[in-house]
Scaffold this motif. Structure first.
Motif, mmCIF file in Angstrom:
data_model
loop_
_atom_site.group_PDB
_atom_site.id
_atom_site.type_symbol
_atom_site.label_atom_id
_atom_site.label_comp_id
_atom_site.label_asym_id
_atom_site.label_seq_id
_atom_site.Cartn_x
_atom_site.Cartn_y
_atom_site.Cartn_z
ATOM 1 N N LYS A 3 0.757 5.863 8.296
ATOM 2 C CA LYS A 3 -0.489 6.453 7.822
ATOM 3 C C LYS A 3 -0.965 7.656 8.637
ATOM 4 C CE LYS A 3 -2.107 2.027 5.994
ATOM 5 N NZ LYS A 3 -3.187 1.009 6.004
ATOM 6 N N TYR A 52 4.835 6.191 3.112
ATOM 7 C CA TYR A 52 3.681 6.652 3.879
ATOM 8 C C TYR A 52 2.510 6.908 2.927
ATOM 9 C CZ TYR A 52 4.474 11.395 2.144
ATOM 10 O OH TYR A 52 4.623 12.486 1.337
ATOM 11 N N GLU A 53 1.336 6.781 3.443
ATOM 12 C CA GLU A 53 0.117 7.158 2.734
ATOM 13 C C GLU A 53 -0.851 7.675 3.792
ATOM 14 O OE1 GLU A 53 -3.287 5.362 -0.275
ATOM 15 O OE2 GLU A 53 -1.498 4.204 0.183
ATOM 16 N N GLU A 55 -3.529 8.796 6.241
ATOM 17 C CA GLU A 55 -4.963 8.579 6.454
ATOM 18 C C GLU A 55 -5.523 9.485 7.545
ATOM 19 O OE1 GLU A 55 -5.949 4.513 7.143
ATOM 20 O OE2 GLU A 55 -5.376 3.869 5.130
#
Length: 381
Positions: A3, A52-53, A55
Motif C-alpha cells: 500500500k 498493490y493498492e 494508500e
C-alpha cells in the motif's frame, strides 16, 4: 497487499554537511532524463508486481523541491498516472524552505500532494550555516504560510539536536519556534555522524565539537515534555503528532509492511524480498534502459529476519508490538520466541508489557538501539 511507495529525487542545490542519503549537486545533471527513467521504473514495477493498492506516497531526497516548476509538474503527473488512485490517503513531498516557492506549492497542490515534510533542522543562522543549510527562519515562516494559504495544512517540521555548537537555549528556541508555526507534526532526531559526509571528515580530524551526551539527553527529554504539554503525542521514538496527524507512510515501515522504492538508491520490500537500486545516476538510468529494473541487490528475507524486523521496527512505536499481530503473521508468540531477551529488558526497566503488547518504557526510549540489538541473532527452537 502492498500500500505504499517511496520515490527518490537525488538532486540538491546545496549538499548538507551531515547528509549521507543518495544525493547529487543538481547543476548540469540530466534531470529530465532521470525523471523519464523513474517513470519507466514505475511502469515496469507496477506491471511486474500487481498486488498493490496505493494508500501512501512519499517523495524524498535529496531535495524534491530543487526541481523546476515544470519538472515538478511532469514528475507528479507521472506519479499520479502510474501510482495514484482514489485510495491514496497521504501524498507527502519533502520540501526545503528556500526552494519551496508559492508557484511550486501550487504545483504540489494541483497534483494532489496533501502533506509537506519541511527540512528546518534549526532556527539559528549560526547552526544552519554549520549544517550547510541555505535557508533562514524567514524562509520557514513564509513556506508554512504559503502552504496553508494554498490549502495544505498537514505539515511536518524536522528539527535536529546534538548539533555542533548547539546549546540547550538554542534547542529550546527552535522547539518554541516550531510550535509557533502551528503545524500538526514534528520530527526531531539527534545528529548521527555518517561516513562520506563533511561532518565525518571533520570528526576524523578532531575538528567537530559536539555537545556532551548528558546535554543531548536533556534536549531529548525537554522535547518530549514540551511537545506533550502542547498536545503532541510521541507515537514513535523521534516523531510527535497532534492525534490524527501521524505519518501514515512512515507507519508502513514501522509496521514492517511492504512498499515500492522507486529512483536512484531507493530500497524496496516486495513479495518478501528487499531490493536496492543503483545509486549513481548513469548506472541507474543504464540499468533501466537495458534491463527495465535498476536492482543491484536482491535479498529474500528469511522468516527469522522478518521476525527480528517486526520487533525492532515495531518497538520504535509508542504502542509497541502486538503479540496477536505477531502470531497472525508468524504463527508463534513473540513472548515465546524472545522470552529471554524480553525478560532481561523488562528487568532493566527498558521494556514493559500490557494487554498483549510489548513497548519501550520512558527509560528505554533513549536506549532503543541497545534494546533492538537483543532481538538480533536469537536462535529459534
Amino acid at each position: 497487499m502492498l500500500k505504499a511507495a517511496y520515490l527518490h529525487i537525488p538532486f540538491c542545490v546545496q549538499i548538507c554537511h551531515y547528509c549521507d542519503f543518495n544525493k547529487i549537486f543538481i547543476h548540469q545533471q540530466p534531470v529530465d532524463e532521470y525523471l523519464a527513467s523513474m517513470k519507466k521504473e514505475m511502469l515496469n514495477t507496477t506491471s511486474r508486481f500487481k498486488s498493490y493498492e496505493m494508500e501512501t506516497i512519499f517523495v524524498g531526497g535529496g531535495t524534491p523541491t530543487s526541481l523546476s516548476e515544470n519538472q515538478l509538474n511532469t514528475f507528479l503527473n507521472d506519479v499520479n498516472e502510474v501510482l495514484g488512485n482514489k485510495s491514496v490517503k497521504e501524498f507527502t513531498v519533502e520540501a526545503n524552505p528556500e526552494q519551496t516557492t508559492k508557484e511550486k506549492i501550487a504545483v504540489l497542490k494541483d497534483n494532489g500532494v496533501n502533506r509537506l515534510s519541511i527540512g528546518v533542522q534549526a532556527f539559528q543562522s549560526s547552526l544552519l550555516k554549520k549544517l550547510g543549510r541555505t535557508h533562514n527562519r524567514e524562509d520557514v515562516y513564509s513556506t508554512v504560510a504559503e502552504a496553508k494559504a494554498a490549502g495544505i495544512h498537514n505539515m511536518s517540521i524536522d528539527l535536529m539536536f546534538g548539533l555542533p555548537g548547539q546549546t540547550m537555549d538554542m534547542f529550546k528556541e527552535s522547539v518554541e519556534e516550531a510550535l509557533s508555526l502551528d503545524v500538526p507534526h514534528i520530527s526531531s532526531y539527534s545528529l548521527q555522524i555518517e561516513k562520506k559526509t563533511v561532518f565525518y571528515n571533520l570528526a576524523q580530524k578532531g575538528k567537530l565539537i559536539l555537545p556532551e551526551q548528558e546535554l543531548e539527553a536533556a534536549m531529548y527529554e525537554y522535547l518530549i515534555e514540551t511537545l506533550d504539554k502542547k498536545g503532541y503525542k510521541q507515537y514513535e521514538i523521534s516523531n510527535f503528532a497532534i492525534p490524527g496527524f501521524e505519518s501514515k507512510h512512515n507507519l508502513q515501515y514501522w509496521n514492517n509492511n511492504e512498499y515500492f522504492g522507486i529512483g536512484a538508491g531507493a530500497h524496496s520490500y516486495v513479495e518478501g524480498t528487499r531490493r536496492r537500486n543503483a545509486g549513481p545516476l548513469k548506472q541507474y538510468m543504464s540499468l533501466i534502459e537495458e534491463h527495465g529494473f535498476p536492482y543491484i541487490e536482491e535479498h529474500p528475507v528469511p522468516i527469522t529476519e522478518k521476525m527480528e524486523e517486526e520487533m525492532f521496527m515495531g518497538l520504535r512505536k509508542q504502542e509497541g508490538v502486538s503479540d496477536q499481530d505477531f502470531i497472525d503473521r508468524y504463527g508463534r508468540s513473540m513472548f515465546e520466541i524472545y522470552k529471554e531477551p524480553i525478560q532481561r529488558m523488562i528487568q532493566k526497566g527498558w521494556l514493559d508489557k500490557h494487554e498483549g503488547r510489548l513497548f519501550l518504557t520512558k527509560d528505554g526510549r533513549p536506549l532503543g538501539n541497545e534494546v533492538f540489538q537483543e532481538f538480533i541473532g536469537v536462535v529459534l527452537d
